[in-house]
Design an enzyme around this catalytic site. Sequence first.
Site, PDB file in Angstrom:
ATOM      1  CB  SER A  32      -0.907   0.009   1.230  1.00 30.22           C
ATOM      2  OG  SER A  32      -0.142   0.137   2.412  1.00 30.22           O
TER       3      SER A  32
ATOM      4  CB  THR B 140      -2.754   5.213   3.427  1.00 30.43           C
ATOM      5  OG1 THR B 140      -3.445   5.336   2.197  1.00 30.43           O
ATOM      6  CG2 THR B 140      -2.074   6.523   3.749  1.00 30.43           C
TER       7      THR B 140
ATOM      8  CB  THR C 124      -0.713   6.230   0.160  1.00 34.86           C
ATOM      9  OG1 THR C 124      -1.533   5.156  -0.311  1.00 34.86           O
ATOM     10  CG2 THR C 124      -0.994   7.455  -0.672  1.00 34.86           C
TER      11      THR C 124
ATOM     12  NE  ARG D 117      -7.432   8.094  -5.976  1.00 34.74           N
ATOM     13  CZ  ARG D 117      -7.107   7.767  -4.733  1.00 34.74           C
ATOM     14  NH1 ARG D 117      -5.836   7.540  -4.414  1.00 34.74           N
ATOM     15  NH2 ARG D 117      -8.010   7.655  -3.793  1.00 34.74           N
TER      16      ARG D 117
ATOM     17  CB  THR E  25      -5.750   4.745   6.163  1.00 35.55           C
ATOM     18  OG1 THR E  25      -6.575   4.336   7.253  1.00 35.55           O
ATOM     19  CG2 THR E  25      -4.346   4.977   6.678  1.00 35.55           C
ATOM     20  N   GLY E  26      -7.762   5.057   3.827  1.00 33.58           N
ATOM     21  CA  GLY E  26      -9.047   4.692   3.239  1.00 33.58           C
ATOM     22  C   GLY E  26      -9.235   5.376   1.907  1.00 33.58           C
TER      23      GLY E  26
END
Length: 315
Positions: A48, A176, A194, A204, A227-228
């Site tokens: 990640s 992340t 990340t 992106r 994170t997410g």
Amino acid sequence: MSAPVMVASENGRRGMMAAMARLREGGSALDAVELACRIVEDDPDDHSVGYGGLPNVLGEVELDASIMDGATLRAGAVAAVQGYGRAITLARRVMEETPHVLIVARGAERLASELGETPQDQRTEEALRRWRERYDERGLTPGSTENLRNVARTLTRPLNLQDKIYKAARVDTLGTVNFIALDTHGNLASAVSTSGLGWKYPGRVGDSPLIGAGNYCDNRYGAAACTGMGELAIRVSTARSLVLYLKCGMTLRDAGREALRDLLALDAGAGQYMNIVAMTPDGEVAGFTTVPGKQYLYQRDDMVEPQLADRWMVE
Ligand code: GLY
């Protein structure tokens, strides 16, 4: 003198142990969070972040990172960096050696080269194997550049939304690392790194390098990092919001829950979630999440090693 404290996302264990040793020697919070991030970035088994991170839809690894100094509110960030690792160190150098906060893509790669960093392919065999496997699972062939936005949309979604709504997204596409540290001088610093959403559309950028969205730190009120699914935190400025709620006088628990309510008001897609870790100026820590079953790491001065704790949700 403050007692050192750290809080991190679940994948930060090795980084936290090294960084806590640095804090105990009187090292700065900024040095601690940078060191901790670098250890995770260099780990090829963490797909990640950094080296070995999951590639975008074209098979390229693009790294994002940010760092913030709670004493001065100075910040540095890089986004969509290819061909160089240790994005967190590059972010710190943006903060310390340029008049800017965020430098992206070719500009960030140019800066890395100017600073004497050695270019290195960030792709590992294992990350590429996972990358190809997901194409296979969906009956797609890598290499087609026609309608790339549809290919990226298909590949970034969980395959079976019913069974894998949380698990697939966590394991396959999102990840992340977050660190927040309080040093013995009473200063806070935060760092986020990340490789972003796996199979993402090229270019992106998520919340991690965006100060206010994925990272915010202010000695007076506290710090937060996320994170997410970065698109969610960008839309409601999650990290800064949590710190602002602290500034308005809320407890840490209430401030985190208010930030979660902002996120839950969004039309999040299946498998899209957000996690936050946070710390107050006196070293209180907490983790928050929009989905069940998530944990975070923390370590206080009197603890031999980092401990996992459950993240709070909105009741
Ligand atoms: N939270 C990381 C990202 O969305 O890129």
